[in-house]
Write a protein that holds these residues in place. Structure first.
Motif, PDB file in Angstrom:
ATOM      1  N   PHE A   1     -29.127 -89.436 -15.595  1.00 16.52           N
ATOM      2  CA  PHE A   1     -28.275 -89.103 -14.085  1.00 16.52           C
ATOM      3  C   PHE A   1     -28.002 -87.471 -15.083  1.00 16.52           C
ATOM      4  N   PHE A   2     -27.840 -87.635 -16.129  1.00 18.33           N
ATOM      5  CA  PHE A   2     -27.776 -86.120 -16.079  1.00 18.33           C
ATOM      6  C   PHE A   2     -29.275 -85.133 -16.550  1.00 18.33           C
ATOM      7  N   PHE A   3     -30.164 -86.278 -16.951  1.00 19.97           N
ATOM      8  CA  PHE A   3     -31.479 -85.522 -16.810  1.00 19.97           C
ATOM      9  C   PHE A   3     -31.953 -85.425 -15.468  1.00 19.97           C
ATOM     10  N   ALA A   4     -31.803 -86.275 -14.664  1.00 18.99           N
ATOM     11  CA  ALA A   4     -32.046 -85.827 -12.966  1.00 18.99           C
ATOM     12  C   ALA A   4     -31.469 -84.363 -12.752  1.00 18.99           C
ATOM     13  N   VAL A   5     -30.240 -84.352 -12.878  1.00 17.77           N
ATOM     14  CA  VAL A   5     -29.207 -83.341 -12.273  1.00 17.77           C
ATOM     15  C   VAL A   5     -29.753 -81.831 -12.686  1.00 17.77           C
ATOM     16  N   TYR A   6     -29.964 -81.515 -14.013  1.00 13.53           N
ATOM     17  CA  TYR A   6     -30.421 -80.749 -15.268  1.00 13.53           C
ATOM     18  C   TYR A   6     -31.500 -80.632 -14.647  1.00 13.53           C
ATOM     19  N   PHE A   7     -32.787 -81.176 -14.835  1.00 10.91           N
ATOM     20  CA  PHE A   7     -34.422 -81.167 -14.176  1.00 10.91           C
ATOM     21  C   PHE A   7     -34.167 -80.235 -12.459  1.00 10.91           C
ATOM     22  N   THR A   8     -33.030 -81.290 -11.797  1.00  9.87           N
ATOM     23  CA  THR A   8     -32.957 -80.800 -10.292  1.00  9.87           C
ATOM     24  C   THR A   8     -32.710 -79.086 -10.547  1.00  9.87           C
ATOM     25  N   LEU A   9     -31.442 -78.463 -10.739  1.00 12.81           N
ATOM     26  CA  LEU A   9     -31.097 -77.009 -10.780  1.00 12.81           C
ATOM     27  C   LEU A   9     -32.111 -76.731 -11.847  1.00 12.81           C
TER      28      LEU A   9
ATOM     29  N   HIS B   1     -27.037 -95.709 -21.132  1.00 12.68           N
ATOM     30  CA  HIS B   1     -28.663 -95.493 -19.714  1.00 12.68           C
ATOM     31  C   HIS B   1     -28.540 -94.655 -18.996  1.00 12.68           C
ATOM     32  N   SER B   2     -27.005 -94.681 -17.930  1.00 17.03           N
ATOM     33  CA  SER B   2     -27.117 -94.881 -16.900  1.00 17.03           C
ATOM     34  C   SER B   2     -27.056 -93.055 -16.972  1.00 17.03           C
ATOM     35  N   GLN B   3     -25.807 -92.585 -18.193  1.00 19.37           N
ATOM     36  CA  GLN B   3     -25.555 -91.225 -18.809  1.00 19.37           C
ATOM     37  C   GLN B   3     -26.880 -91.045 -18.538  1.00 19.37           C
ATOM     38  N   TYR B   4     -27.358 -91.363 -19.750  1.00 17.92           N
ATOM     39  CA  TYR B   4     -29.196 -90.406 -19.636  1.00 17.92           C
ATOM     40  C   TYR B   4     -29.553 -90.050 -18.618  1.00 17.92           C
TER      41      TYR B   4
ATOM     42  N   ALA C   1     -23.074 -92.902 -14.781  1.00 22.58           N
ATOM     43  CA  ALA C   1     -24.099 -91.557 -13.924  1.00 22.58           C
ATOM     44  C   ALA C   1     -22.986 -90.364 -13.439  1.00 22.58           C
ATOM     45  N   ILE C   2     -22.455 -90.910 -13.598  1.00 18.16           N
ATOM     46  CA  ILE C   2     -20.902 -89.602 -12.953  1.00 18.16           C
ATOM     47  C   ILE C   2     -20.839 -88.212 -13.299  1.00 18.16           C
ATOM     48  N   LEU C   3     -21.008 -89.622 -14.905  1.00 21.10           N
ATOM     49  CA  LEU C   3     -20.363 -88.866 -16.071  1.00 21.10           C
ATOM     50  C   LEU C   3     -21.646 -87.796 -16.894  1.00 21.10           C
ATOM     51  N   GLY C   4     -22.624 -88.147 -16.580  1.00 21.50           N
ATOM     52  CA  GLY C   4     -24.217 -87.730 -16.836  1.00 21.50           C
ATOM     53  C   GLY C   4     -24.072 -86.257 -15.491  1.00 21.50           C
ATOM     54  N   LEU C   5     -23.546 -86.812 -14.457  1.00 22.07           N
ATOM     55  CA  LEU C   5     -24.205 -85.957 -13.589  1.00 22.07           C
ATOM     56  C   LEU C   5     -22.851 -84.851 -14.019  1.00 22.07           C
ATOM     57  N   LEU C   6     -21.438 -84.858 -14.548  1.00 22.28           N
ATOM     58  CA  LEU C   6     -20.523 -84.135 -14.950  1.00 22.28           C
ATOM     59  C   LEU C   6     -21.105 -83.013 -15.567  1.00 22.28           C
ATOM     60  N   ILE C   7     -21.643 -83.914 -17.039  1.00 25.16           N
ATOM     61  CA  ILE C   7     -21.835 -83.251 -17.716  1.00 25.16           C
ATOM     62  C   ILE C   7     -23.801 -82.164 -18.156  1.00 25.16           C
ATOM     63  N   GLY C   8     -24.502 -82.795 -17.541  1.00 25.52           N
ATOM     64  CA  GLY C   8     -25.211 -82.115 -16.837  1.00 25.52           C
ATOM     65  C   GLY C   8     -25.242 -80.880 -16.538  1.00 25.52           C
ATOM     66  N   ALA C   9     -24.476 -80.759 -15.248  1.00 21.36           N
ATOM     67  CA  ALA C   9     -24.479 -79.564 -14.587  1.00 21.36           C
ATOM     68  C   ALA C   9     -23.429 -78.635 -15.381  1.00 21.36           C
TER      69      ALA C   9
ATOM     70  N   GLN D   1     -25.300 -88.171 -24.963  1.00 21.03           N
ATOM     71  CA  GLN D   1     -25.229 -89.256 -25.998  1.00 21.03           C
ATOM     72  C   GLN D   1     -23.534 -89.008 -26.932  1.00 21.03           C
ATOM     73  N   PHE D   2     -23.419 -87.747 -27.560  1.00 20.03           N
ATOM     74  CA  PHE D   2     -22.563 -88.332 -28.610  1.00 20.03           C
ATOM     75  C   PHE D   2     -21.487 -88.108 -28.125  1.00 20.03           C
ATOM     76  N   ILE D   3     -21.126 -87.840 -26.685  1.00 16.26           N
ATOM     77  CA  ILE D   3     -20.034 -87.604 -25.976  1.00 16.26           C
ATOM     78  C   ILE D   3     -19.269 -89.385 -25.329  1.00 16.26           C
ATOM     79  N   ASN D   4     -21.033 -90.116 -25.123  1.00 13.66           N
ATOM     80  CA  ASN D   4     -21.036 -91.288 -24.534  1.00 13.66           C
ATOM     81  C   ASN D   4     -20.250 -92.185 -25.239  1.00 13.66           C
ATOM     82  N   GLU D   5     -20.465 -91.994 -27.036  1.00 16.89           N
ATOM     83  CA  GLU D   5     -20.666 -93.159 -28.236  1.00 16.89           C
ATOM     84  C   GLU D   5     -18.861 -92.749 -28.529  1.00 16.89           C
ATOM     85  N   TYR D   6     -18.455 -91.421 -28.338  1.00 17.92           N
ATOM     86  CA  TYR D   6     -17.190 -91.547 -28.690  1.00 17.92           C
ATOM     87  C   TYR D   6     -16.277 -91.784 -27.765  1.00 17.92           C
TER      88      TYR D   6
END
Length: 224
Positions: A102-110, A97-100, A157-165, A64-69
């Motif tokens: 998709f980060f959550f989804a990819v992290y949980f899946t991993l 919201h999308s970033q949050y 969504a793409i940013l959330g996936l990348l940061i989450g992974a 979220q900090f990255i998103n705000e920046y």
């Protein structure tokens, strides 16, 4: 003296068209990140205090900090609907919201792919489907309700996936060897922080141990 303009707390301030039942549903869906943060992770710390969960929550904060920046740097406007939604004073790219979600989804899946989680392997597919469904619905809701453009939610969504992974790799490759030290630290001992990554089904493990402890306590009380 002029009265300063009023500003809403946007954390839970979601608008939809009156009489639009789909919009009403999607307005609630767009609040899922709030429910996860305040209901999920706060409850997790109070009742479970898993190191994996704590770093999961920390990663979402970093995201979220990255998103705000990025929003502050790019300063891309929201759709024209922002006039009615009173959100024109904030930026839209990328969608937080999308970033949050998709980060959550990819992290949980991993986590589940690595065999880490509260539920047995047989039930983990359901939780993964649920998280990805909520992620897609949240992304759609932000466009439908007029808060973001399609490009803005896909960027989030793409940013959330990348940061989450990336965060998952960092936690489970770089930080994971230090989990025992965190458990044995003053912080870990005081707050009873633990790591159950090595236990296939933590809920069943705790359930069996709780029953065994109760049975043992009953035997002691009867003998006295």
């Amino acid at each position: 003296m002029a009265t300063p303009p009023l500003k809403a707390v946007t954390l839970t301030h979601v608008r939809y068209r009156k009489g639009d039942h789909l919009g009403h549903f999607l307005a609630w869906v767009s609040l899922v990140p709030v429910f996860i943060s305040l209901g999920g992770f706060v409850s997790h710390f109070i009742f479970r205090r898993e190191i994996q969960g704590m770093f999961f929550a920390l990663g979402l904060l970093v995201s979220q900090f990255i998103n705000e920046y990025i929003k502050t740097t790019v300063q891309q406007a929201r759709p024209e609907m922002c006039v009615l939604l009173e959100t024109c004073d904030s930026h839209g790219w990328p969608s937080s919201h999308s970033q949050y979600m998709f980060f959550f989804a990819v992290y949980f899946t991993l986590l589940t792919c690595k065999g880490i989680g509260l539920w047995g392997i047989k039930n983990r597919w359901f939780s993964n489907v649920l998280h990805w469904t909520l992620a897609v619905l949240t992304m759609y809701s932000r466009v439908y309700l007029g808060y973001h453009t399609v490009a803005q939610v896909f960027a989030g969504a793409i940013l959330g996936l990348l940061i989450g992974a990336g965060w998952f790799w960092f936690v489970n490759s770089v930080l994971f060897p230090y989990f025992p030290a965190i458990e044995e630290s003053a912080f870990g001992r005081y707050f009873h922080v633990k790591d159950t990554s090595h236990i296939p089904d933590p809920l069943k493990f705790e359930y069996d141990n709780a029953r065994a402890a109760r049975s043992s306590a009953n035997k002691v009380s009867k003998s006295n």
